[in-house]
Design a protein around this motif. Structure first.
Motif, PDB file in Angstrom:
ATOM      1  N   LEU A 803      55.496 -34.546 -69.228  1.00 12.19           N
ATOM      2  CA  LEU A 803      55.703 -35.990 -69.330  1.00 12.19           C
ATOM      3  C   LEU A 803      54.887 -36.760 -68.288  1.00 12.19           C
ATOM      4  CD1 LEU A 803      59.563 -36.144 -70.039  1.00 12.19           C
ATOM      5  CD2 LEU A 803      57.692 -36.571 -71.653  1.00 12.19           C
ATOM      6  N   MET A 804      54.629 -36.125 -67.143  1.00 11.96           N
ATOM      7  CA  MET A 804      53.884 -36.845 -66.102  1.00 11.96           C
ATOM      8  C   MET A 804      52.453 -36.327 -65.974  1.00 11.96           C
ATOM      9  SD  MET A 804      55.624 -35.379 -62.617  1.00 11.96           S
ATOM     10  CE  MET A 804      55.235 -33.747 -62.009  1.00 11.96           C
ATOM     11  N   LYS A 805      51.922 -35.748 -67.043  1.00 18.90           N
ATOM     12  CA  LYS A 805      50.571 -35.169 -66.988  1.00 18.90           C
ATOM     13  C   LYS A 805      49.510 -36.206 -66.649  1.00 18.90           C
ATOM     14  CE  LYS A 805      49.564 -35.451 -72.001  1.00 18.90           C
ATOM     15  NZ  LYS A 805      50.744 -36.259 -72.338  1.00 18.90           N
ATOM     16  N   ASP A 806      49.747 -37.479 -66.994  1.00 12.99           N
ATOM     17  CA  ASP A 806      48.770 -38.516 -66.676  1.00 12.99           C
ATOM     18  C   ASP A 806      48.672 -38.768 -65.179  1.00 12.99           C
ATOM     19  OD1 ASP A 806      48.185 -38.841 -69.337  1.00 12.99           O
ATOM     20  OD2 ASP A 806      49.543 -40.536 -69.628  1.00 12.99           O
ATOM     21  N   GLN A 807      49.691 -38.330 -64.429  1.00 14.37           N
ATOM     22  CA  GLN A 807      49.679 -38.510 -62.976  1.00 14.37           C
ATOM     23  C   GLN A 807      49.038 -37.323 -62.263  1.00 14.37           C
ATOM     24  OE1 GLN A 807      50.913 -41.139 -61.270  1.00 14.37           O
ATOM     25  NE2 GLN A 807      51.765 -42.267 -62.997  1.00 14.37           N
ATOM     26  N   LEU A 808      48.659 -36.287 -63.010  1.00 13.17           N
ATOM     27  CA  LEU A 808      48.170 -35.049 -62.405  1.00 13.17           C
ATOM     28  C   LEU A 808      46.658 -34.941 -62.533  1.00 13.17           C
ATOM     29  CD1 LEU A 808      50.893 -32.577 -63.763  1.00 13.17           C
ATOM     30  CD2 LEU A 808      50.866 -33.813 -61.577  1.00 13.17           C
ATOM     31  N   TYR A 809      46.044 -34.313 -61.539  1.00 14.98           N
ATOM     32  CA  TYR A 809      44.599 -34.106 -61.538  1.00 14.98           C
ATOM     33  C   TYR A 809      44.320 -32.620 -61.302  1.00 14.98           C
ATOM     34  CZ  TYR A 809      39.700 -34.319 -60.119  1.00 14.98           C
ATOM     35  OH  TYR A 809      38.355 -34.116 -60.025  1.00 14.98           O
ATOM     36  N   ASN A 810      43.733 -31.987 -62.303  1.00 17.73           N
ATOM     37  CA  ASN A 810      43.382 -30.561 -62.226  1.00 17.73           C
ATOM     38  C   ASN A 810      44.579 -29.674 -61.911  1.00 17.73           C
ATOM     39  OD1 ASN A 810      40.746 -30.975 -62.919  1.00 17.73           O
ATOM     40  ND2 ASN A 810      39.888 -30.650 -60.883  1.00 17.73           N
ATOM     41  N   VAL A 811      45.729 -30.025 -62.455  1.00 19.74           N
ATOM     42  CA  VAL A 811      46.948 -29.222 -62.303  1.00 19.74           C
ATOM     43  C   VAL A 811      47.593 -29.097 -63.674  1.00 19.74           C
ATOM     44  CG1 VAL A 811      49.200 -29.001 -61.188  1.00 19.74           C
ATOM     45  CG2 VAL A 811      47.324 -30.086 -59.964  1.00 19.74           C
ATOM     46  N   ARG A 812      47.957 -27.867 -64.041  1.00 18.12           N
ATOM     47  CA  ARG A 812      48.652 -27.678 -65.310  1.00 18.12           C
ATOM     48  C   ARG A 812      50.105 -28.111 -65.166  1.00 18.12           C
ATOM     49  NH1 ARG A 812      47.706 -21.506 -66.668  1.00 18.12           N
ATOM     50  NH2 ARG A 812      48.027 -21.417 -64.413  1.00 18.12           N
ATOM     51  N   PRO A 813      50.664 -28.784 -66.170  1.00 16.17           N
ATOM     52  CA  PRO A 813      52.064 -29.215 -66.074  1.00 16.17           C
ATOM     53  C   PRO A 813      53.039 -28.056 -65.913  1.00 16.17           C
ATOM     54  CG  PRO A 813      50.931 -30.354 -67.865  1.00 16.17           C
ATOM     55  CD  PRO A 813      50.016 -29.281 -67.402  1.00 16.17           C
ATOM     56  N   TRP A 814      52.634 -26.864 -66.347  1.00 13.84           N
ATOM     57  CA  TRP A 814      53.516 -25.694 -66.237  1.00 13.84           C
ATOM     58  C   TRP A 814      52.946 -24.696 -65.218  1.00 13.84           C
ATOM     59  CZ3 TRP A 814      50.744 -27.257 -70.449  1.00 13.84           C
ATOM     60  CH2 TRP A 814      49.621 -26.503 -70.778  1.00 13.84           C
ATOM     61  N   ASP A 815      52.310 -25.202 -64.191  1.00 11.75           N
ATOM     62  CA  ASP A 815      51.677 -24.367 -63.181  1.00 11.75           C
ATOM     63  C   ASP A 815      52.670 -23.324 -62.657  1.00 11.75           C
ATOM     64  OD1 ASP A 815      50.753 -23.473 -60.518  1.00 11.75           O
ATOM     65  OD2 ASP A 815      49.116 -24.864 -60.881  1.00 11.75           O
ATOM     66  N   PRO A 816      52.445 -22.021 -62.918  1.00  9.75           N
ATOM     67  CA  PRO A 816      53.420 -20.991 -62.519  1.00  9.75           C
ATOM     68  C   PRO A 816      53.586 -20.883 -61.016  1.00  9.75           C
ATOM     69  CG  PRO A 816      51.378 -19.998 -63.340  1.00  9.75           C
ATOM     70  CD  PRO A 816      51.289 -21.452 -63.632  1.00  9.75           C
ATOM     71  N   LEU A 817      52.509 -21.134 -60.264  1.00 11.61           N
ATOM     72  CA  LEU A 817      52.599 -21.048 -58.805  1.00 11.61           C
ATOM     73  C   LEU A 817      53.526 -22.125 -58.259  1.00 11.61           C
ATOM     74  CD1 LEU A 817      51.531 -19.543 -56.342  1.00 11.61           C
ATOM     75  CD2 LEU A 817      49.667 -21.211 -56.208  1.00 11.61           C
TER      76      LEU A 817
END
Length: 853
Positions: A803-817
């Motif tokens: 839902l907040m993917k527009d606020q992210l830069y080069n990060v997957r929304p489901w980043d496992p780390l």
């Protein structure tokens, strides 16, 4: 009800630990939510401080800045900025507006000094407005008078209106200011009045709040030949009008579109070929204008919505704690409740008593939450606008009446919603069972009610922690991306030669002198003036025409940014040439005009060709041979927006060369592009006292030269991400707060569970269970709740990331780390919250427990 209230106060005084825990928990939750709502109200919901804002309507539905040239606007043809001529046409032909005002979409930097004074020029923000601007908004002067239409005429005496804030802070509320003459950008202006307190204009933005308002026609003497008054296609004005009663906005919008199309039709002969094909597709929209030009809302609304959701999650975690505390307190006092029921108290009476106590706690927490909200709002404003301490933003942390009512409403709602369930459950205690003893295990239904709240808190905390981790990672990616230039050991200076009354032909000599003085500073290796530096926030753009090619189609994107530079610029910023050469000292006024382009320019306009040696120009086909390309530089990130988009085409001509255009408009633009506004200084090792050294060096060239600021380049770039930093910092704060509250909730449930199971634990130990087994039993119960919470929270965290993917830069929304880090942190907090109750359980004396049994 009054008796219940007195009894609730008495009971809360008897249990200070319980009361303090509940109140502090609620104050933090309600305070966080109210702090965000304070900003949401002021930025997104509040109207301008003017008379009858509901009567105001704005022509144009987009926030654009700050100059749009041409008879087409935007990819969708949606006009929101208009020229002075178009404004006058609307005003003349639209009697449905009792008043229609115009205001400059951007700002104008002013150099202000009282006439006859030898003091340093004071740099201030100015805004051009129409003569009826103050009348349209129903604004009355604090002292003196405000502008009228007679002041906004070509050739009229130059006048200005001062803002109340500047009058108070800079001039000490000196009434003699009114009627006095001030030199503004070298021209004598009479200050005719001071605007009232609280009035900041018709545009709420996070930058350049006006200190002075000038008539639009004052631009003619100030800007001279490049004045936008002379250009019917120079769009730079926002339009807001007061509509007469009984006018239908839909019908008015349709009429405005017809008027605008008629006006465009009258300028078809002046249009470029591409504009002639698209002018009939241009349109406009009429929208409510009570909030003015909401630039800050446009910039911050997505971030504020995200923060409001995060704050609501914290509030829900806090409410879970309140419900758990109330349930535990009710179950602990179930013997007393049973006595009340045995004496004839009805369940309704008991529920009401518990509910009054819950609401009272919430209201006290809400009252303290207002103080938390005030401090929180100040923190947010600091995080959002700390990049420029001199930048005034008309947003106050003081809660308004709507905010106070919001805090009261959310407090009462919290008390009712999260108090009624515990009140109802504790009122159903079995009198006989409850009177048998205070330390027997409670019913499974009630125990699971408490555990369910802990599970929900754990899930909510995981969502908050995961969101904070994603946003933090995104911010780091933004700050450490490859910008195409170096910031280490570099400084950026902001200058304004126009305020020092220099002429374009003096610029080359001036910048040579400044360069020589700056190089004499110990530690300075190079210095390079530039029209505007990378990531400095400015942008000049033109349409590109390639020699030997036909006029591009109307839908073809030919735009490119550009900035004028001096020799050594690319070396100074550490940019890498990938082909050809940079601008050098050999590129003089007598040699062919040259330019360096970036990789994006080469890719868009020359594809697989070698661009070196090719020729191009701007806007018109007859200028397509203006520049010869001598080099290609690696893409440099220039804009402070659109970070997810590839770097756009850009070119850099030399400060020491001028294209001999035959069009007066192009001639004037070419002259003014020589007024460079930045200087990049390369001083490896960051020598101490650089700012002051730079000021002294420039002052030695000209004491009146306007130097606005000097800052480390790395700091400039970091400040470009102030909004992202604010969101990441606050989300992290909310995540930590949610984690602590969830841990407190788990601790409370486990401690209460151990207390209730004291006899059972003692019996187990008497029958041979050792301390390790008891600790395992308690931890098992705790981690069962946390495990279920994690199982619920991980999918929710992934959903929140999407839902907040527009606020992210080069990060997957489901980043496992990031999910793993949030899970580990929550698990660690749960372990720490469970260790103390587990240790306490292991310390139960079997003999004491059996004696109680």
């Amino acid at each position: 009800m009054l008796a219940d209230l007195r009894d609730a106060l008495r009971q809360l005084k008897k249990a200070p630990g319980f009361t303090a825990t509940a109140v502090i928990t609620l104050a933090l939750g309600i305070g966080a939510t109210t702090a965000i709502f304070t900003l949401v109200h002021q930025v997104m919901l509040k109207s301008l401080p003017v008379v009858k804002p509901e009567k105001l309507w704005r022509i144009g539905d987009k926030v654009r800045c700050c100059n749009w040239g041409g008879y087409n606007q935007g990819d969708d043809g949606d006009f929101s900025l208009f020229s002075w001529e178009a404004y006058k046409n609307f005003r003349k032909n639209t009697p449905e507006f009792s008043d229609l005002a115009a205001l400059q979409a951007g700002s104008t930097q002013l150099g202000v000094r009282r006439a006859g004074s030898q003091a340093q020029v004071d740099t201030r923000n100015g805004q051009y407005v129409s003569g009826n601007f103050f009348q349209t908004f129903g604004i009355q002067p604090w002292i003196g008078r405000l502008m009228t239409d007679s002041d906004d005429q070509i050739g009229a005496p130059l006048v200005a209106v001062m803002s109340y804030r500047i009058w108070q802070e800079k001039y000490g509320s000196d009434r003699s200011v009114v009627g006095a003459t001030y030199q503004i950008n070298g021209h004598p202006f009479t200050i005719i009045g001071v605007a009232p307190p609280g009035f900041y204009g018709a545009k709420l933005a996070g930058w350049s709040t006006p200190d002075f308002w000038l008539p639009i026609t004052a631009e003619d003497p100030l800007e001279g030949a490049v004045s936008r008054l002379r250009r019917p296609n120079g769009n730079y004005l926002d339009l807001i009008g007061r509509v007469r009663s009984g006018i239908n906005p839909t019908s008015l919008e349709a009429k405005l579109r017809v008027e605008f199309h008629d006006w465009l039709a009258s300028h078809v002969p002046d249009m470029e070929p591409g504009e002639k094909q698209l002018w009939q597709q241009q349109t406009l929209h009429l929208i409510p204008g009570g909030a003015g030009v909401a630039a800050m809302r446009d910039e911050y609304q997505d971030g504020l919505k995200l923060l409001l959701v995060a704050a609501a999650c914290v509030l829900l975690v806090a409410c879970g704690n309140l419900a758990n505390l109330m349930l535990a307190r009710g179950l602990k006092d179930r013997a007393q409740t049973s006595v009340r029921m045995a004496l004839g108290a009805s369940r309704t009476r008991l529920v009401r008593k518990a509910l009054v106590e819950s609401v009272l706690l919430s209201v006290i927490g809400g009252a303290l939450g207002i103080a938390v909200a005030y401090a929180g709002t100040r923190l947010i404003l600091y995080l959002a606008f700390q990049f420029n301490p001199d930048n005034y933003v008309p947003v106050s942390p003081t809660p308004s009446w709507p905010v106070l009512l919001f805090a009261l409403g959310i407090s009462v709602l919290t008390g009712i919603v999260f108090g009624i369930a515990p009140a109802w459950m504790t009122s159903h205690a079995d009198p006989v069972e409850a009177l048998r003893g205070a330390h027997r295990s409670v019913g499974g239904r009630r125990s699971w009610a408490q555990k369910s709240l802990v599970i929900a808190q754990a899930a909510m905390s995981l969502v908050l922690l995961s969101a904070a981790a994603l946003l933090g990672r995104s911010l780091r990616n933004l700050e450490h991306q490859d910008f195409g230039f170096e910031t280490a050991g570099r400084y950026l200076a902001w200058i304004n030669p126009t305020l020092s009354n220099y002429k374009p032909e003096q610029m080359d000599t001036l910048f040579r002198e400044i360069d020589d003085r700056l190089r004499q500073i110990p530690g300075v290796r190079m210095a390079a003036p530039v029209l505007y530096a990378p990531m400095s926030g400015d942008s000049w753009n033109e349409g590109i025409r390639i020699e030997g090619r036909p006029e591009p189609g109307p839908k073809e994107d030919t735009s490119a940014g550009w900035a004028r530079v001096v020799p050594g610029f690319f070396e100074t910023i550490g940019a890498k040439m990938v082909l050809g050469r940079p601008i050098t000292e050999e590129d003089t006024a007598t040699t062919r005009n040259v330019a360096v382009i970036n990789e994006a320019f080469a890719k868009r306009f020359f594809k697989d060709q070698n661009p070196v040696g090719q020729h191009f120009g701007i806007d018109r086909l007859r200028y397509a041979s203006s520049y010869e390309i001598v080099g290609v530089v690696k893409d440099i990130r220039y804009m402070t927006w659109g970070y997810k988009d590839p770097v756009g085409p850009m070119f850099w001509p030399s400060e020491r060369q001028t294209v001999p255009y035959d069009d007066p408009l192009f001639q004037n633009g070419e002259k003014w592009s020589h007024f460079l506004s930045n200087i990049v200084i390369w001083a490896p090792g960051d020598p101490p006292g650089m700012k002051e050294s730079v000021r002294k060096a420039i002052a030695s060239v000209d004491p009146d030269f306007v130097l606005n600021d000097v800052a480390p380049y790395g700091e400039v770039v970091r400040n470009d991400f102030h909004q992202e930093n604010m969101i990441a910092t606050l989300t992290t704060l909310f995540g930590v707060l949610g984690l602590v509250l969830a841990a407190v909730g788990l601790y409370g449930v486990m401690a209460y569970s151990v207390e209730q199971r004291t006899n059972e634990i003692g019996l187990r130990m008497a029958l041979g269970a050792d301390r390790a087994n008891v600790v395992k039993m308690v931890l098992r119960g705790a981690f069962l709740q946390i495990g279920i919470g994690l199982g619920t929270g991980i999918p929710l965290a992934v959903l929140a990331g999407k839902l907040m993917k527009d606020q992210l830069y080069n990060v997957r929304p489901w980043d496992p780390l990031m999910l793993a880090a949030a899970t580990l942190l929550l698990t660690l907090a749960a372990f720490l919250a469970s260790v103390v109750p587990a240790s306490r359980a292991a310390g139960v004396d079997p003999m004491v427990a059996l004696r109680n049994e």
